[in-house]
Design an enzyme around this catalytic site. Structure first.
Site, PDB file in Angstrom:
ATOM      1  N   GLN A 129       1.757   5.890   8.397  1.00  0.00           N
ATOM      2  CA  GLN A 129       0.818   4.899   7.884  1.00  0.00           C
ATOM      3  C   GLN A 129      -0.354   4.635   8.832  1.00  0.00           C
ATOM      4  OE1 GLN A 129       4.540   2.572   5.839  1.00  0.00           O
ATOM      5  NE2 GLN A 129       2.695   1.376   6.152  1.00  0.00           N
ATOM      6  N   CYS A 165       0.811  -1.231   0.000  1.00  0.00           N
ATOM      7  CA  CYS A 165       0.000   0.000   0.000  1.00  0.00           C
ATOM      8  C   CYS A 165       0.845   1.283   0.000  1.00  0.00           C
ATOM      9  CB  CYS A 165      -0.964  -0.017   1.181  1.00  0.00           C
ATOM     10  SG  CYS A 165      -0.228  -0.608   2.705  1.00  0.00           S
ATOM     11  N   HIS A 176      -2.572   6.668   4.051  1.00  0.00           N
ATOM     12  CA  HIS A 176      -1.123   6.759   4.309  1.00  0.00           C
ATOM     13  C   HIS A 176      -0.607   8.093   3.759  1.00  0.00           C
ATOM     14  CE1 HIS A 176      -1.303   2.704   5.565  1.00  0.00           C
ATOM     15  NE2 HIS A 176      -0.588   2.110   4.650  1.00  0.00           N
TER      16      HIS A 176
END
Ligand code: NAP
Length: 344
Positions: A175, A149, A241
């Site tokens: 994150q 991600c 994030h």
């Protein structure tokens, strides 16, 4: 266009739930099978799942009975995998060898030489590895993966900078908690705190971009001539994030040409593609996770605070929705591209 039937592996997890939320309203896909860990097999999804991603479990999946990880029991054109990596290594190979198309979020196969690691706007030509993989492994089906991600959000912003002579990247991530799955990080560890280490994350963020930004030469991917150095941190944010990026080039660069490059990344003509891939904010206090993560239904990334660091380096912040663009939405976009390219 006919609808494609799909299965979700790891359907009860954080990413599995995002898959179900997006797929429930998808114009090309129909959720047919939900595959779960042994303890849930035979139980109904709506009764079993600890649903976290919206107010209610979608009506159409509530009464689906969960299946075991056995390709012979699953009926689907495409299998979306949201399994932990260790489980994915065996299960995804089982499905691909039995003829299924597996679109995976797990890291198990991402860096294998004959497995495409894909972001449709970045490296669509890497789908050429599918033929290599089927031949190498003697499989009827195949596995296509999407990146970590943090990587995917970073690389979407780096792709347009490659033509400006990008050479070196330093990234520091903040994150979100949903990136650790459910139940993930204990609340007493993260409230009023920042965790300065995420196991295995920095290696992925440093290695995956080189493959993603590399060139497919007909039989393998030649890695990009780039270095990435990452420091990854967990912060008390639910989704989204945020990454602080320093980018160094082989020549002098100006902020305006970098912003023009960000704006030049074209959206694709696919159902899950956002209208704008990179949104550039001019305000000095953006992007922020709470304000910007849902741009483009979670599929756009937002860049801000683009500024000069030295004559040949710039710095900026980039934000993206980790379970949508960083996970379920990424796999779904990959599957849409494969359908458009007639690989499914
Ligand atoms: P999660 O919330 O922990 O969910 C894991 C899922 O896998 C659950 O459905 C779980 O089922 C199932 N599972 C676990 N062990 C199993 C086993 N031995 N056999 C069968 N099923 C098993 O994790 P997640 O955050 O959704 O992540 C899923 C995958 O996506 C991971 O590989 C992760 O690295 C990757 N990923 C996550 C993100 C993110 O933002 N969260 C982003 C990109 C990639 P039960 O509920 O029955 O235990």
């Amino acid at each position: 266009m006919r609808k494609y039937s799909v299965a979700v592996l790891g359907a009860t997890g954080m990413v599995g739930q995002k898959f179900i939320q997006i797929l429930s309203n998808h114009e090309w896909f129909d959720i047919k099978s939900l595959v779960a860990s042994e303890k849930r097999v035979g139980k109904f999804y709506g009764e079993e799942v600890e649903w976290k991603v919206s107010a209610n479990v979608p009506e159409k999946v509530r009464d689906i009975e969960m299946l075991p990880m056995d390709p012979k029991k699953v009926d689907a054109d495409i299998v979306f995998s949201a399994l932990p990596s260790d489980t994915a290594r065996k299960v995804e190979a089982d499905f691909a060898s039995e003829g299924f198309v597996v679109a995976s979020n797990a890291s198990a196969f991402r860096m294998e030489k004959d497995v495409p690691l894909m972001i449709p706007e970045v490296n669509p030509e890497h789908l050429g590895l599918i033929e290599v993989q089927k031949k190498n492994r003697n499989w009827d089906g195949f596995i296509v993966t999407n990146p970590n991600c943090t990587t995917i959000i970073l690389v979407l912003s780096l792709k347009p900078l490659m033509d400006l002579g990008l050479k070196r990247v330093i990234v520091s991530s903040m994150q979100a908690l949903s990136g650790a799955g459910y139940p993930g990080v204990p609340s007493l560890a993260i409230m009023d705190n920042v965790l300065p280490f995420i196991k295995g994350e920095e290696e992925k963020v440093e290695e995956e971009p080189l493959k993603l930004l590399g060139k497919f030469n007909g039989s393998e991917v030649e890695y990009a001539d780039l270095t990435v150095s990452a420091s990854c941190h967990r912060v008390p944010v639910i989704d989204g994030h945020l990454e602080a990026v320093w980018a160094e080039f082989s020549r002098d660069v100006e902020v305006d040409e970098v912003i023009d490059a960000f704006n030049s990344l074209k959206p694709l003509d696919l159902p899950t593609s956002p209208e704008k891939v990179i949104i550039v904010r001019k305000e000095s206090d953006r992007p922020q996770p709470r304000l910007d993560r849902d741009e483009g239904d979670g599929m756009s990334i937002t860049v801000g605070r683009v500024r000069k660091d030295s004559s040949n380096a710039i710095k900026y912040l980039v934000l993206g929705h980790n379970t949508v663009r960083g996970a379920a939405g990424a796999s779904i976009l990959n599957a849409e591209l494969m359908i458009k390219e007639k690989l499914i």
